[in-house]
Design a protein around this motif. Sequence first.
Motif, PDB file in Angstrom:
ATOM      1  N   SER A  69     -10.953  -5.962 -12.562  1.00 12.37           N
ATOM      2  CA  SER A  69      -9.634  -5.993 -12.174  1.00 12.37           C
ATOM      3  C   SER A  69      -8.882  -4.936 -11.110  1.00 12.37           C
ATOM      4  O   SER A  69      -7.933  -5.079 -10.696  1.00 12.37           O
ATOM      5  CB  SER A  69      -8.687  -6.143 -13.482  1.00 12.37           C
ATOM      6  OG  SER A  69      -8.773  -4.720 -14.070  1.00 12.37           O
ATOM      7  N   LEU A  70      -9.706  -3.931 -10.888  1.00 11.19           N
ATOM      8  CA  LEU A  70      -9.170  -2.787 -10.147  1.00 11.19           C
ATOM      9  C   LEU A  70      -8.628  -3.447  -8.691  1.00 11.19           C
ATOM     10  O   LEU A  70      -7.413  -3.112  -8.430  1.00 11.19           O
ATOM     11  CB  LEU A  70     -10.180  -1.759  -9.930  1.00 11.19           C
ATOM     12  CG  LEU A  70     -10.610  -0.688 -10.671  1.00 11.19           C
ATOM     13  CD1 LEU A  70     -11.601   0.162 -10.385  1.00 11.19           C
ATOM     14  CD2 LEU A  70      -9.285  -0.116 -11.162  1.00 11.19           C
ATOM     15  N   TYR A  71      -9.489  -3.998  -8.089  1.00  8.80           N
ATOM     16  CA  TYR A  71      -9.100  -4.527  -6.587  1.00  8.80           C
ATOM     17  C   TYR A  71      -8.084  -5.479  -6.615  1.00  8.80           C
ATOM     18  O   TYR A  71      -7.164  -5.284  -5.983  1.00  8.80           O
ATOM     19  CB  TYR A  71     -10.387  -4.990  -5.910  1.00  8.80           C
ATOM     20  CG  TYR A  71     -10.318  -4.558  -4.438  1.00  8.80           C
ATOM     21  CD1 TYR A  71     -10.679  -3.530  -4.055  1.00  8.80           C
ATOM     22  CD2 TYR A  71     -10.085  -5.622  -3.619  1.00  8.80           C
ATOM     23  CE1 TYR A  71     -10.921  -2.831  -2.776  1.00  8.80           C
ATOM     24  CE2 TYR A  71     -10.228  -5.251  -2.023  1.00  8.80           C
ATOM     25  CZ  TYR A  71     -10.515  -4.041  -1.870  1.00  8.80           C
ATOM     26  OH  TYR A  71     -10.469  -3.629  -0.276  1.00  8.80           O
ATOM     27  N   ARG A  72      -8.104  -6.456  -7.435  1.00  8.98           N
ATOM     28  CA  ARG A  72      -7.029  -7.449  -7.619  1.00  8.98           C
ATOM     29  C   ARG A  72      -5.816  -6.664  -7.957  1.00  8.98           C
ATOM     30  O   ARG A  72      -4.638  -6.810  -7.123  1.00  8.98           O
ATOM     31  CB  ARG A  72      -7.483  -8.292  -8.814  1.00  8.98           C
ATOM     32  CG  ARG A  72      -6.617  -9.503  -8.767  1.00  8.98           C
ATOM     33  CD  ARG A  72      -6.939 -10.597 -10.139  1.00  8.98           C
ATOM     34  NE  ARG A  72      -8.351 -10.731  -9.871  1.00  8.98           N
ATOM     35  CZ  ARG A  72      -8.844 -11.692  -9.379  1.00  8.98           C
ATOM     36  NH1 ARG A  72      -7.977 -12.816  -8.941  1.00  8.98           N
ATOM     37  NH2 ARG A  72     -10.190 -12.065  -9.424  1.00  8.98           N
ATOM     38  N   THR A  73      -5.643  -5.743  -8.890  1.00 11.93           N
ATOM     39  CA  THR A  73      -4.431  -4.940  -8.986  1.00 11.93           C
ATOM     40  C   THR A  73      -4.139  -4.154  -7.807  1.00 11.93           C
ATOM     41  O   THR A  73      -2.684  -4.062  -7.786  1.00 11.93           O
ATOM     42  CB  THR A  73      -4.614  -3.959 -10.278  1.00 11.93           C
ATOM     43  OG1 THR A  73      -5.375  -4.379 -11.375  1.00 11.93           O
ATOM     44  CG2 THR A  73      -3.603  -3.119 -10.813  1.00 11.93           C
ATOM     45  N   LEU A  74      -4.885  -3.625  -7.068  1.00 18.34           N
ATOM     46  CA  LEU A  74      -4.560  -2.732  -6.150  1.00 18.34           C
ATOM     47  C   LEU A  74      -3.593  -3.801  -4.960  1.00 18.34           C
ATOM     48  O   LEU A  74      -2.965  -3.368  -4.232  1.00 18.34           O
ATOM     49  CB  LEU A  74      -5.563  -2.142  -5.337  1.00 18.34           C
ATOM     50  CG  LEU A  74      -6.201  -0.727  -6.003  1.00 18.34           C
ATOM     51  CD1 LEU A  74      -7.418  -0.277  -5.385  1.00 18.34           C
ATOM     52  CD2 LEU A  74      -4.919   0.244  -5.964  1.00 18.34           C
ATOM     53  N   LEU A  75      -4.310  -4.883  -4.769  1.00 18.65           N
ATOM     54  CA  LEU A  75      -3.901  -5.741  -3.844  1.00 18.65           C
ATOM     55  C   LEU A  75      -2.450  -6.180  -4.058  1.00 18.65           C
ATOM     56  O   LEU A  75      -1.375  -6.186  -3.075  1.00 18.65           O
ATOM     57  CB  LEU A  75      -4.823  -7.106  -3.659  1.00 18.65           C
ATOM     58  CG  LEU A  75      -5.913  -6.755  -2.921  1.00 18.65           C
ATOM     59  CD1 LEU A  75      -6.907  -8.037  -2.986  1.00 18.65           C
ATOM     60  CD2 LEU A  75      -6.032  -6.267  -1.597  1.00 18.65           C
ATOM     61  N   ALA A  76      -2.259  -6.415  -5.614  1.00 19.99           N
ATOM     62  CA  ALA A  76      -0.776  -6.847  -5.725  1.00 19.99           C
ATOM     63  C   ALA A  76      -0.083  -5.517  -5.802  1.00 19.99           C
ATOM     64  O   ALA A  76       1.151  -5.598  -5.143  1.00 19.99           O
ATOM     65  CB  ALA A  76      -0.916  -7.224  -7.450  1.00 19.99           C
ATOM     66  N   GLU A  77      -0.323  -4.386  -6.100  1.00 23.87           N
ATOM     67  CA  GLU A  77       0.451  -3.223  -5.967  1.00 23.87           C
ATOM     68  C   GLU A  77       0.921  -2.972  -4.447  1.00 23.87           C
ATOM     69  O   GLU A  77       1.822  -2.574  -4.403  1.00 23.87           O
ATOM     70  CB  GLU A  77      -0.352  -2.114  -6.557  1.00 23.87           C
ATOM     71  CG  GLU A  77       0.474  -0.749  -7.036  1.00 23.87           C
ATOM     72  CD  GLU A  77       1.388  -1.018  -8.016  1.00 23.87           C
ATOM     73  OE1 GLU A  77       2.542  -0.294  -8.027  1.00 23.87           O
ATOM     74  OE2 GLU A  77       1.368  -2.023  -8.872  1.00 23.87           O
ATOM     75  N   TYR A  78       0.114  -3.139  -3.619  1.00 22.43           N
ATOM     76  CA  TYR A  78       0.209  -2.698  -2.355  1.00 22.43           C
ATOM     77  C   TYR A  78       0.878  -3.865  -1.543  1.00 22.43           C
ATOM     78  O   TYR A  78       1.324  -3.898  -0.431  1.00 22.43           O
ATOM     79  CB  TYR A  78      -0.915  -2.321  -1.567  1.00 22.43           C
ATOM     80  CG  TYR A  78      -1.561  -1.080  -1.739  1.00 22.43           C
ATOM     81  CD1 TYR A  78      -0.976   0.037  -2.490  1.00 22.43           C
ATOM     82  CD2 TYR A  78      -3.121  -0.932  -1.936  1.00 22.43           C
ATOM     83  CE1 TYR A  78      -1.677   1.010  -2.920  1.00 22.43           C
ATOM     84  CE2 TYR A  78      -3.575   0.168  -2.499  1.00 22.43           C
ATOM     85  CZ  TYR A  78      -2.756   1.048  -2.970  1.00 22.43           C
ATOM     86  OH  TYR A  78      -3.560   2.154  -3.152  1.00 22.43           O
ATOM     87  N   GLY A  79       1.157  -4.920  -2.372  1.00 24.65           N
ATOM     88  CA  GLY A  79       2.056  -6.043  -1.632  1.00 24.65           C
ATOM     89  C   GLY A  79       1.300  -6.610  -0.687  1.00 24.65           C
ATOM     90  O   GLY A  79       2.043  -7.649   0.385  1.00 24.65           O
ATOM     91  N   VAL A  80      -0.027  -6.657  -0.647  1.00 25.40           N
ATOM     92  CA  VAL A  80      -0.701  -7.421   0.117  1.00 25.40           C
ATOM     93  C   VAL A  80      -0.315  -9.052  -0.184  1.00 25.40           C
ATOM     94  O   VAL A  80      -0.496  -9.553  -1.170  1.00 25.40           O
ATOM     95  CB  VAL A  80      -2.327  -7.467   0.194  1.00 25.40           C
ATOM     96  CG1 VAL A  80      -3.138  -8.314   0.896  1.00 25.40           C
ATOM     97  CG2 VAL A  80      -2.554  -5.945  -0.006  1.00 25.40           C
ATOM     98  N   PRO A  81       0.104  -9.762   0.950  1.00 23.45           N
ATOM     99  CA  PRO A  81       0.224 -11.289   0.841  1.00 23.45           C
ATOM    100  C   PRO A  81      -0.780 -11.995   0.124  1.00 23.45           C
ATOM    101  O   PRO A  81      -1.935 -11.908   0.285  1.00 23.45           O
ATOM    102  CB  PRO A  81       0.491 -11.663   2.130  1.00 23.45           C
ATOM    103  CG  PRO A  81       0.663 -10.690   2.822  1.00 23.45           C
ATOM    104  CD  PRO A  81      -0.058  -9.531   2.295  1.00 23.45           C
ATOM    105  N   GLU A  82      -0.095 -13.185  -0.711  1.00 25.31           N
ATOM    106  CA  GLU A  82      -1.071 -13.797  -1.735  1.00 25.31           C
ATOM    107  C   GLU A  82      -2.381 -14.488  -0.931  1.00 25.31           C
ATOM    108  O   GLU A  82      -3.520 -14.203  -1.355  1.00 25.31           O
ATOM    109  CB  GLU A  82      -0.250 -14.865  -2.240  1.00 25.31           C
ATOM    110  CG  GLU A  82      -0.857 -15.606  -3.444  1.00 25.31           C
ATOM    111  CD  GLU A  82      -1.068 -14.761  -4.697  1.00 25.31           C
ATOM    112  OE1 GLU A  82      -2.037 -14.569  -5.157  1.00 25.31           O
ATOM    113  OE2 GLU A  82       0.173 -14.298  -4.935  1.00 25.31           O
ATOM    114  N   ARG A  83      -1.950 -14.939   0.377  1.00 24.40           N
ATOM    115  CA  ARG A  83      -3.187 -15.600   1.232  1.00 24.40           C
ATOM    116  C   ARG A  83      -4.186 -14.467   1.701  1.00 24.40           C
ATOM    117  O   ARG A  83      -5.215 -15.107   1.825  1.00 24.40           O
ATOM    118  CB  ARG A  83      -2.363 -16.615   2.109  1.00 24.40           C
ATOM    119  CG  ARG A  83      -1.825 -15.524   3.236  1.00 24.40           C
ATOM    120  CD  ARG A  83      -1.213 -16.556   4.520  1.00 24.40           C
ATOM    121  NE  ARG A  83      -0.860 -15.411   5.396  1.00 24.40           N
ATOM    122  CZ  ARG A  83       0.462 -15.007   5.399  1.00 24.40           C
ATOM    123  NH1 ARG A  83       1.362 -15.219   4.344  1.00 24.40           N
ATOM    124  NH2 ARG A  83       0.597 -13.989   6.195  1.00 24.40           N
TER     125      ARG A  83
END
Lengths: 329, 209
Positions: free
Chosen positions: A162-176
């Motif tokens: 789940s690490l990478y998924r968490t990071l993407l969310a945390e850094y505000g990377v757009p969903e798409r």
Amino acid sequence: MIHPIPSGTRDVLPDEMRELRELSGRLRDAFERAGYGEVWTPTMEYEEVLKRGDERAAGAGYRLFDEHGQVLVLRSDSTIPIARLVATRYRDAEPPLRFCYFAHAYREVRRGSAQAREFLQGGIELIGTPGPEGDAEVVALVSAALEEAGLRRHRIGVGDGSLYRTLLAEYGVPERERMPLLERLSQRDLVGIETHVNRLGLPRPARDVLVTLPTLRGGPEVLERAADGAVAGAIESLRACHELLEQRGVAERVIFDLGLVRELGYYTGAVFEVYDPAVGFALGGGGRYDDLLGRFGRPLPACGMALDIQRVHVAQAEEERIARGEEPL
Amino acid sequence: MSGLTIAVPRGALFGETLDLLDRLGVDTREVRANERRLVFPDIGVVTMRPSDVPTYVEHGAVDIGITGKDVLLEQDEREVYELLDLGYGTCRMVVAEREGDSAVEESLRRLGAVRVATKYPRITSRWFADTGRQVEIVEVKGSVEIAPLTGLAAAIVDLTATGATLRENQLVEREQICACSARLIANPVAHKLKAREIDELVERIRSLS
């Protein structure tokens, strides 16, 4: 006259069979001694039931109809069937529950890839022990069993899916943008990750973490290097796992691998993969699946790991060759 | 090669790959001098055709390898790490057809599908699916440029560096599918068990450019 068998399946003759039995026996003894009783589940299950555990029925490749028109699938792993078994047959049993299994599983194969359509898996499931404590028990037991099977050079990769998924969310990377990045991660396309991340226009530190995290693997020092706020929780769990593995004396077997992801959809945290220098593919893998049992009505944290017995056998044969004083291949 | 075995592609990427190995301090004179010998254990080098590189790497017969992005895209199910864009061997995967009116458009409009000849059936099928067009793929192994000239297909999907071969055969590039270049790839198990050696190599290659 040729009577073919499907590609990716095989006949086993007495010499090999004796060795496979002996290998399975050693692993089974190690699991049983640790309190993991052996179970057997049906080779085929209702697709509807397996889909409750995983949308793709854990990647099942073979479906058939029974006499009532219900869709049956040949199991592609034993984890979902055991989750079902626990929720139905051990509805009121006091956790933790410990099971092992030795069973064939079935998956589709690529043409000309030398992959097995039917393969023998031996594995364990630990149900009801949460977090690092459960993870460490499973890793330590599999490692001990492999040691007994003579795999003196094996290593176990430990990461967190789940690490990478968490990071993407945390850094505000757009969903798409997240899906393409997660796909590249599971395809091991580090070049694609770097190109894609560079296009996102993130601040330098965030960009650097997203590019380097998938390459961080090694001893506990990699956990220090990733002690970023966003994933502090997951890293803390891995560190706790390391401490417990040290106490169990197997820490030097473990490679912490922050880029490790596993394909199956039911993993929720820690993920594992087993390596041996004699084999170019992972010998097995597993992880933590804290939501799976809840889908069958008995919410309990759980984790497990499975070994591909034929690949373990290849590694074992190589170890024996080296022990006889022959050069490693 | 500092404890690693490497698959080196013969063909278009061969020269520049050996140049890169030279710059990394690998003595490639023997490889250059031997057309027929394929395995060079002293320096950990195995030479092979580029499309076989992912196979040897995936199975762990070698630790790492170098091949074109076109090969990796065509064999996208291979479980290998793509570590580095090496920056040489740059070319483009394109759709090309005969000069003049577009046979592709005509074929799509009147016949509902377009017949395309290629050595890259999976890249072709993905490209036409992604762009919402029906395609009939004819797989060929050799010079694909002759397909439109002989009427085998309306168009081709192929790799081009300068476009010279296309022009030579009265073909024009209509669409670019992607850019390709040489890539460094690694076996997933070697990537874990020989992490230090692989990371050092990647760092050294990065520092060259």
